[in-house]
Design a protein around this motif. Structure first.
Motif, PDB file in Angstrom:
ATOM      1  N   ALA A  43       0.834  -1.201   0.000  1.00 54.26           N
ATOM      2  CA  ALA A  43       0.000   0.000   0.000  1.00 54.26           C
ATOM      3  C   ALA A  43       0.874   1.258   0.000  1.00 54.26           C
ATOM      4  O   ALA A  43       0.604   2.211  -0.749  1.00 54.26           O
ATOM      5  N   GLU A  44       1.926   1.260   0.818  1.00 52.50           N
ATOM      6  CA  GLU A  44       2.831   2.412   0.873  1.00 52.50           C
ATOM      7  C   GLU A  44       3.587   2.561  -0.445  1.00 52.50           C
ATOM      8  O   GLU A  44       3.760   3.668  -0.958  1.00 52.50           O
ATOM      9  N   TYR A  45       4.032   1.462  -1.011  1.00 48.16           N
ATOM     10  CA  TYR A  45       4.733   1.475  -2.296  1.00 48.16           C
ATOM     11  C   TYR A  45       3.831   2.057  -3.388  1.00 48.16           C
ATOM     12  O   TYR A  45       4.256   2.928  -4.152  1.00 48.16           O
ATOM     13  N   GLU A  46       2.591   1.614  -3.441  1.00 46.42           N
ATOM     14  CA  GLU A  46       1.641   2.132  -4.433  1.00 46.42           C
ATOM     15  C   GLU A  46       1.384   3.619  -4.207  1.00 46.42           C
ATOM     16  O   GLU A  46       1.280   4.391  -5.165  1.00 46.42           O
ATOM     17  N   ARG A  47       1.283   4.039  -2.940  1.00 52.41           N
ATOM     18  CA  ARG A  47       1.075   5.457  -2.627  1.00 52.41           C
ATOM     19  C   ARG A  47       2.256   6.280  -3.132  1.00 52.41           C
ATOM     20  O   ARG A  47       2.082   7.349  -3.730  1.00 52.41           O
ATOM     21  N   LEU A  48       3.474   5.786  -2.905  1.00 51.98           N
ATOM     22  CA  LEU A  48       4.670   6.496  -3.351  1.00 51.98           C
ATOM     23  C   LEU A  48       4.730   6.582  -4.876  1.00 51.98           C
ATOM     24  O   LEU A  48       5.095   7.628  -5.429  1.00 51.98           O
ATOM     25  N   LEU A  49       4.368   5.509  -5.558  1.00 52.33           N
ATOM     26  CA  LEU A  49       4.360   5.541  -7.024  1.00 52.33           C
ATOM     27  C   LEU A  49       3.358   6.566  -7.545  1.00 52.33           C
ATOM     28  O   LEU A  49       3.650   7.319  -8.483  1.00 52.33           O
ATOM     29  N   THR A  50       2.190   6.621  -6.931  1.00 54.21           N
ATOM     30  CA  THR A  50       1.172   7.602  -7.324  1.00 54.21           C
ATOM     31  C   THR A  50       1.677   9.018  -7.085  1.00 54.21           C
ATOM     32  O   THR A  50       1.532   9.895  -7.936  1.00 54.21           O
ATOM     33  N   GLU A  51       2.286   9.233  -5.926  1.00 57.94           N
ATOM     34  CA  GLU A  51       2.832  10.557  -5.597  1.00 57.94           C
ATOM     35  C   GLU A  51       3.957  10.931  -6.563  1.00 57.94           C
ATOM     36  O   GLU A  51       4.053  12.076  -7.011  1.00 57.94           O
ATOM     37  N   LEU A  52       4.801   9.970  -6.913  1.00 59.60           N
ATOM     38  CA  LEU A  52       5.884  10.237  -7.861  1.00 59.60           C
ATOM     39  C   LEU A  52       5.324  10.677  -9.208  1.00 59.60           C
ATOM     40  O   LEU A  52       5.790  11.656  -9.797  1.00 59.60           O
ATOM     41  N   ARG A  53       4.321   9.983  -9.697  1.00 66.33           N
ATOM     42  CA  ARG A  53       3.708  10.383 -10.973  1.00 66.33           C
ATOM     43  C   ARG A  53       3.144  11.800 -10.883  1.00 66.33           C
ATOM     44  O   ARG A  53       3.273  12.585 -11.807  1.00 66.33           O
ATOM     45  N   ARG A  54       2.521  12.127  -9.736  1.00 68.58           N
ATOM     46  CA  ARG A  54       1.938  13.463  -9.561  1.00 68.58           C
ATOM     47  C   ARG A  54       3.017  14.536  -9.598  1.00 68.58           C
ATOM     48  O   ARG A  54       2.898  15.517 -10.322  1.00 68.58           O
ATOM     49  N   GLU A  56       6.019  14.385 -10.810  1.00 67.72           N
ATOM     50  CA  GLU A  56       6.676  14.469 -12.116  1.00 67.72           C
ATOM     51  C   GLU A  56       5.831  15.271 -13.105  1.00 67.72           C
ATOM     52  O   GLU A  56       6.370  16.039 -13.894  1.00 67.72           O
ATOM     53  N   ARG A  57       4.526  15.110 -13.047  1.00 65.56           N
ATOM     54  CA  ARG A  57       3.640  15.887 -13.919  1.00 65.56           C
ATOM     55  C   ARG A  57       3.680  17.373 -13.567  1.00 65.56           C
ATOM     56  O   ARG A  57       3.647  18.228 -14.425  1.00 65.56           O
ATOM     57  N   GLU A  58       3.731  17.659 -12.274  1.00 68.35           N
ATOM     58  CA  GLU A  58       3.668  19.043 -11.815  1.00 68.35           C
ATOM     59  C   GLU A  58       5.030  19.680 -11.652  1.00 68.35           C
ATOM     60  O   GLU A  58       5.127  20.879 -11.397  1.00 68.35           O
TER      61      GLU A  58
END
Length: 64
Positions: A43-54, A56-58
């Motif tokens: 769950a933490e790994y998935e949260r970090l991946l989502t945050e990383l994508r965010r 990187e976009r911003e």
């Protein structure tokens, strides 16, 4: 020098910081790419991946 900037040190992007946390899942104590993550770790790994994508976009930058 601006009072809002640290006197010394390095500015790191939020993406760099998140990548460091993600790498810790695979290179930390007892970690190995073939060892499955626990439910909480996944769950933490998935949260970090989502945050990383965010970030990187911003192109968000944090000062450390």
């Amino acid at each position: 020098m601006s009072p809002n900037l640290p006197a010394s040190g390095r500015v790191r992007s939020a993406a760099e910081e998140i990548n460091e946390q993600i790498r810790a899942f695979w290179i930390g104590p007892g970690a190995h790419p073939t060892v499955p993550l626990s439910r909480e770790q996944r769950a933490e790994y998935e949260r970090l991946l989502t945050e990383l994508r965010r970030v990187e976009r911003e192109d968000v930058t944090a000062v450390v």
